[in-house]
Scaffold this motif. Structure first.
Motif, PDB file in Angstrom:
ATOM      1  N   THR A  93       0.829  -1.210   0.000  1.00  0.00           N
ATOM      2  CA  THR A  93       0.000   0.000   0.000  1.00  0.00           C
ATOM      3  C   THR A  93       0.866   1.264   0.000  1.00  0.00           C
ATOM      4  OG1 THR A  93      -0.064   0.199   2.394  1.00  0.00           O
ATOM      5  CG2 THR A  93      -1.739  -1.203   1.372  1.00  0.00           C
ATOM      6  N   ARG A  94       0.203   2.391  -0.190  1.00  0.00           N
ATOM      7  CA  ARG A  94       0.886   3.687  -0.136  1.00  0.00           C
ATOM      8  C   ARG A  94       1.536   3.888   1.230  1.00  0.00           C
ATOM      9  NH1 ARG A  94      -3.767   4.981  -2.882  1.00  0.00           N
ATOM     10  NH2 ARG A  94      -3.392   5.398  -5.090  1.00  0.00           N
ATOM     11  N   ALA A  95       0.916   3.303   2.263  1.00  0.00           N
ATOM     12  CA  ALA A  95       1.467   3.415   3.621  1.00  0.00           C
ATOM     13  C   ALA A  95       2.554   2.369   3.873  1.00  0.00           C
ATOM     14  CB  ALA A  95       0.346   3.251   4.644  1.00  0.00           C
ATOM     15  N   ASN A  96       2.919   1.650   2.776  1.00  0.00           N
ATOM     16  CA  ASN A  96       3.977   0.640   2.837  1.00  0.00           C
ATOM     17  C   ASN A  96       3.634  -0.558   3.720  1.00  0.00           C
ATOM     18  OD1 ASN A  96       6.360  -0.199   1.706  1.00  0.00           O
ATOM     19  ND2 ASN A  96       7.616   0.540   3.414  1.00  0.00           N
ATOM     20  N   THR A  97       2.335  -0.879   3.810  1.00  0.00           N
ATOM     21  CA  THR A  97       1.963  -2.120   4.471  1.00  0.00           C
ATOM     22  C   THR A  97       1.685  -3.162   3.390  1.00  0.00           C
ATOM     23  OG1 THR A  97      -0.336  -1.425   4.587  1.00  0.00           O
ATOM     24  CG2 THR A  97       1.027  -1.018   6.531  1.00  0.00           C
ATOM     25  N   LYS A  98       1.765  -4.424   3.789  1.00  0.00           N
ATOM     26  CA  LYS A  98       1.698  -5.545   2.852  1.00  0.00           C
ATOM     27  C   LYS A  98       0.397  -6.302   3.105  1.00  0.00           C
ATOM     28  CE  LYS A  98       5.146  -8.851   1.236  1.00  0.00           C
ATOM     29  NZ  LYS A  98       6.449  -9.456   1.513  1.00  0.00           N
ATOM     30  N   ILE A  99      -0.485  -6.313   2.122  1.00  0.00           N
ATOM     31  CA  ILE A  99      -1.801  -6.921   2.310  1.00  0.00           C
ATOM     32  C   ILE A  99      -2.002  -8.028   1.266  1.00  0.00           C
ATOM     33  CG2 ILE A  99      -4.292  -6.457   2.235  1.00  0.00           C
ATOM     34  CD1 ILE A  99      -3.692  -3.610   3.071  1.00  0.00           C
ATOM     35  N   PRO A 100      -2.416  -9.238   1.706  1.00  0.00           N
ATOM     36  CA  PRO A 100      -2.604 -10.332   0.746  1.00  0.00           C
ATOM     37  C   PRO A 100      -3.700  -9.988  -0.279  1.00  0.00           C
ATOM     38  CG  PRO A 100      -2.665 -11.163   3.003  1.00  0.00           C
ATOM     39  CD  PRO A 100      -2.704  -9.672   3.084  1.00  0.00           C
ATOM     40  N   ILE A 101      -3.442 -10.319  -1.518  1.00  0.00           N
ATOM     41  CA  ILE A 101      -4.441 -10.120  -2.569  1.00  0.00           C
ATOM     42  C   ILE A 101      -5.228 -11.414  -2.757  1.00  0.00           C
ATOM     43  CG2 ILE A 101      -4.777  -9.781  -5.051  1.00  0.00           C
ATOM     44  CD1 ILE A 101      -2.377  -7.925  -5.038  1.00  0.00           C
ATOM     45  N   THR A 102      -6.550 -11.311  -2.733  1.00  0.00           N
ATOM     46  CA  THR A 102      -7.398 -12.462  -3.033  1.00  0.00           C
ATOM     47  C   THR A 102      -8.161 -12.135  -4.308  1.00  0.00           C
ATOM     48  OG1 THR A 102      -9.350 -11.646  -1.902  1.00  0.00           O
ATOM     49  CG2 THR A 102      -7.721 -12.789  -0.560  1.00  0.00           C
ATOM     50  N   SER A 103      -8.866 -13.122  -4.827  1.00  0.00           N
ATOM     51  CA  SER A 103      -9.536 -12.902  -6.114  1.00  0.00           C
ATOM     52  C   SER A 103     -10.638 -11.851  -6.008  1.00  0.00           C
ATOM     53  CB  SER A 103     -10.101 -14.207  -6.648  1.00  0.00           C
ATOM     54  OG  SER A 103     -11.029 -14.731  -5.752  1.00  0.00           O
ATOM     55  N   MET A 104     -11.107 -11.562  -4.803  1.00  0.00           N
ATOM     56  CA  MET A 104     -12.161 -10.563  -4.647  1.00  0.00           C
ATOM     57  C   MET A 104     -11.606  -9.168  -4.423  1.00  0.00           C
ATOM     58  SD  MET A 104     -14.776 -12.170  -5.275  1.00  0.00           S
ATOM     59  CE  MET A 104     -15.966 -10.848  -4.987  1.00  0.00           C
ATOM     60  N   GLY A 105     -10.331  -8.956  -4.628  1.00  0.00           N
ATOM     61  CA  GLY A 105      -9.731  -7.652  -4.390  1.00  0.00           C
ATOM     62  C   GLY A 105      -8.592  -7.853  -3.425  1.00  0.00           C
ATOM     63  N   TRP A 106      -8.746  -7.404  -2.221  1.00  0.00           N
ATOM     64  CA  TRP A 106      -7.761  -7.791  -1.218  1.00  0.00           C
ATOM     65  C   TRP A 106      -8.447  -7.874   0.130  1.00  0.00           C
ATOM     66  CZ3 TRP A 106      -7.840  -2.486  -2.320  1.00  0.00           C
ATOM     67  CH2 TRP A 106      -7.855  -1.637  -1.213  1.00  0.00           C
ATOM     68  N   ASN A 107      -7.841  -8.680   1.011  1.00  0.00           N
ATOM     69  CA  ASN A 107      -8.366  -8.820   2.368  1.00  0.00           C
ATOM     70  C   ASN A 107      -7.889  -7.643   3.188  1.00  0.00           C
ATOM     71  OD1 ASN A 107      -9.775 -11.206   2.126  1.00  0.00           O
ATOM     72  ND2 ASN A 107      -7.946 -12.454   2.482  1.00  0.00           N
ATOM     73  N   SER A 108      -8.689  -6.628   3.245  1.00  0.00           N
ATOM     74  CA  SER A 108      -8.231  -5.441   3.952  1.00  0.00           C
ATOM     75  C   SER A 108      -8.453  -5.617   5.440  1.00  0.00           C
ATOM     76  CB  SER A 108      -9.001  -4.223   3.480  1.00  0.00           C
ATOM     77  OG  SER A 108      -8.642  -3.112   4.264  1.00  0.00           O
ATOM     78  N   TYR A 109      -7.489  -5.144   6.208  1.00  0.00           N
ATOM     79  CA  TYR A 109      -7.681  -5.128   7.643  1.00  0.00           C
ATOM     80  C   TYR A 109      -8.364  -3.839   8.071  1.00  0.00           C
ATOM     81  CZ  TYR A 109      -4.384  -8.912   7.340  1.00  0.00           C
ATOM     82  OH  TYR A 109      -3.772 -10.071   7.016  1.00  0.00           O
ATOM     83  N   SER A 110      -8.449  -2.920   7.113  1.00  0.00           N
ATOM     84  CA  SER A 110      -8.988  -1.603   7.425  1.00  0.00           C
ATOM     85  C   SER A 110     -10.496  -1.585   7.284  1.00  0.00           C
ATOM     86  CB  SER A 110      -8.382  -0.578   6.465  1.00  0.00           C
ATOM     87  OG  SER A 110      -9.198   0.561   6.401  1.00  0.00           O
ATOM     88  N   GLU A 111     -11.164  -1.010   8.254  1.00  0.00           N
ATOM     89  CA  GLU A 111     -12.616  -0.906   8.154  1.00  0.00           C
ATOM     90  C   GLU A 111     -13.031   0.248   7.267  1.00  0.00           C
ATOM     91  OE1 GLU A 111     -14.875  -1.272  11.652  1.00  0.00           O
ATOM     92  OE2 GLU A 111     -13.986  -3.202  12.153  1.00  0.00           O
ATOM     93  N   ASN A 112     -12.048   1.094   6.942  1.00  0.00           N
ATOM     94  CA  ASN A 112     -12.370   2.222   6.071  1.00  0.00           C
ATOM     95  C   ASN A 112     -12.403   1.841   4.597  1.00  0.00           C
ATOM     96  OD1 ASN A 112     -12.469   3.954   8.237  1.00  0.00           O
ATOM     97  ND2 ASN A 112     -10.237   4.227   8.214  1.00  0.00           N
ATOM     98  N   ASN A 113     -11.981   0.621   4.339  1.00  0.00           N
ATOM     99  CA  ASN A 113     -11.938   0.174   2.945  1.00  0.00           C
ATOM    100  C   ASN A 113     -13.346  -0.083   2.418  1.00  0.00           C
ATOM    101  OD1 ASN A 113     -11.324  -1.106   0.517  1.00  0.00           O
ATOM    102  ND2 ASN A 113     -11.226  -3.089   1.536  1.00  0.00           N
ATOM    103  N   ASN A 114     -13.731   0.681   1.407  1.00  0.00           N
ATOM    104  CA  ASN A 114     -15.051   0.471   0.818  1.00  0.00           C
ATOM    105  C   ASN A 114     -15.008  -0.704  -0.138  1.00  0.00           C
ATOM    106  OD1 ASN A 114     -16.578   2.862   1.774  1.00  0.00           O
ATOM    107  ND2 ASN A 114     -14.824   3.887   0.804  1.00  0.00           N
ATOM    108  N   GLU A 115     -15.872  -1.643   0.063  1.00  0.00           N
ATOM    109  CA  GLU A 115     -15.926  -2.800  -0.835  1.00  0.00           C
ATOM    110  C   GLU A 115     -16.776  -2.457  -2.053  1.00  0.00           C
ATOM    111  OE1 GLU A 115     -14.995  -6.168  -0.486  1.00  0.00           O
ATOM    112  OE2 GLU A 115     -13.914  -5.919   1.392  1.00  0.00           O
TER     113      GLU A 115
END
Lengths: 356, 356
Positions: free
Chosen positions: A330-352
């Motif tokens: 990410t822009r914040a330099n964190t590493k987030i796994p990508i799944t086929s539905m986009g990515w598994n965000s840990y952030s609740e601010n992420n709009n699906e």
């Protein structure tokens, strides 16, 4: 606006099946030397003289893949061809022929099918593809288009999803997410129209993204560009289902991992502004949106100088060892796994984004 | 009869599109050397090494081309392949690969699609054809199958509809009219079933014609037989729409006329007896019935000794100069023009078959 309230309607059954095929295909003239025999026999005959034959097929169903309330039939015909030949270009091959089969209910008069075929013909002309066969039949409900695209390539040119190596660069053509945001605009305007049919919306701020949805262009130029640049991609796929899904396909087939850099994903300003308007995360849209028909491919790092600064191409990541997995940096330099539905965000601010 | 009232129903959406394709195609192993890459990339890759590529496509729509109330899904899958590869054999070519696309409503659980693919797989096995790609999608209503068949042939082998010469002999494989009469039986039993669902009809007197309708076999053997006999047909077509329509296609494309002899048309005894039962004229059925998937072709008279007395082949007429027209020579030795709907009979005793 003056509208013809009685447009011409000719019943397809007046022509009969053979008459209909003759009528719809009469202005399609083969231009490829490889097209020995096109429409008009039990089968078409092609001669690729030493080239390999590349074949792909897609089915588009009304109500599932397209909505005729905002899709002009001519655009639909054009897009149906793009969807198919895009798969041929994604093999680093040249699309040369298509077959087109349609099933249409009696809601579609001859004039509607002529519009559809006008779009198919324009696509054939622009992309130098020969229509060589097909089938027309009636359906009980709706419109269905089945296209098979045929292309050619030498052994050396053909590029599978399976050739990516760790440390290869991940490259995309064009920009991502536009087709999905164009669809959001069209769906919104459809709802507005239901409430107030006299409303004349100003769609000019969205012209690029609406065109990306309604009249996408397949990237015929990219295989040629790579040839000119003397770059042999190590793997390639077209972006029909969204960046994340395509990256996963390449990684799975090539047995590699990938780091995708959020800040490198090319986004058109209209995508960014429309995402803001809809309160959607533009990275999610790029990862999950689909229908952009750009080409996603990997190249050896040695080839980087050849593509650097090319306006058509953007390096968006690099491949890793399989065990390292598939991640978005990410822009914040964190590493987030990508799944086929986009990515598994840990952030609740992420709009699906929502996809059917 | 013990029936499982709760057969297994797995929703297709549980698997997703890619899962579904993987699941349905996992037992399809390519056998042709020309199949370089089958299912699993953007497109399939084929290498015909000096042969020409032959391509044909067909669309089968539920309620238009098939009725699932009496068509087992496995038979439907088998027949869908036959319909397509028959067009390849009709070019005097060898069918080598197919792509299969299906659109199915949520009325069809996974188990139903597995049945359909079991029939497709059996056809692929029996006819040595590789499944190399396809598309699966949902539909709003019913089932739709789109198949593209690919084949190969040398320049010398390929036979068009356009090569017939005056005085050539008109030859058909097998016998004609069975598939149409099988359909009449199935339609009649469907009506009986509606009135009395417990009725157990004895269909054994109709086994051959029902099989002709539900599980036709394409004539892969005929191109090989002609090669073995050293006969090069001058024109060829498959009998999908009825003898009269196919004869007209050959005559129109070859710019010749034709005399067809009523007493030479090969009819199975079950066709004759069932026609009597339905009070239908068997010649009309043979001319207009369709779906027999036999091969109709013309040969030079010089080749007659080579095919004479062959149990698979029957000479049913001869070609004439274009100006002489296309005629049926009846048993009573009268000459009646053949039209695409059968023939224009002057006799009021002639029973017309009905076709949608």
């Amino acid at each position: 606006m003056l509208e013809d309230k009685n447009p011409k309607r000719t019943s397809v059954s007046d022509l009969g099946e053979f008459g209909l095929i003759d009528h719809l295909t009469k202005y399609f003239d083969p231009i490829h030397e490889s097209t020995i025999k096109g429409v008009g026999d039990d089968a078409a005959v092609l001669d690729f003289k030493g080239h390999k034959t590349v074949i792909s097929t897609d089915l588009l169903v009304e109500g599932v893949h397209f909505d005729l309330s905002y899709t002009p039939l001519k655009h639909l015909g054009y897009k149906a061809v793009m969807v198919n030949i895009s798969d041929i270009y994604a093999m680093n091959a040249l699309a040369t022929q298509i077959t087109v089969s349609i099933a249409a209910s009696n809601r579609f008069p001859l004039e509607a099918l002529e519009e559809l075929y006008a779009g198919i013909q324009l696509a054939c002309k622009n992309y130098k593809v020969d229509l060589i066969g097909g089938d027309t039949t009636s359906s009980n409900k709706g419109l269905l288009i089945s296209i098979t695209a045929i292309g050619k390539a030498t052994d050396n040119e053909i590029t599978y999803r399976s050739g990516a190596q760790p440390n290869d660069l991940l490259v995309t053509s064009g920009d991502i997410g536009g087709a999905y945001m164009g669809l959001q605009i069209l769906e919104r305007e459809k709802e507005v129209f239901k409430v107030n049919p006299n409303n004349q919306p100003d769609l000019s701020p969205y012209s690029y993204i609406i065109e990306r949805q309604l009249k996408p262009e397949a990237r015929k130029d990219i295989p040629q560009l790579l040839k000119d640049l003397e770059v042999k991609p190590t793997s390639m796929i077209d972006i029909s289902d969204g960046l994340s899904s395509e990256i996963i396909h390449i990684c799975k087939n090539s047995k590699v991992g990938c780091n995708l850099f959020e800040d490198k994903i090319p986004l058109d300003p209209q995508v960014i502004s429309t995402c803001e308007e809809f309160d959607l995360n533009s990275t999610t849209v790029a990862l999950s949106g689909g229908e952009d028909y750009e080409l996603l491919f990997t190249i050896s790092q040695d080839d980087y100088p050849k593509i650097k600064a090319n306006p058509h191409l953007t390096v968006i990541g690099h491949m890793t060892a399989e065990g390292e997995g598939i991640h978005l940096i990410t822009r914040a330099n964190t590493k987030i796994p990508i799944t086929s539905m986009g990515w598994n965000s840990y952030s609740e601010n992420n709009n699906e984004t929502e996809k059917d």
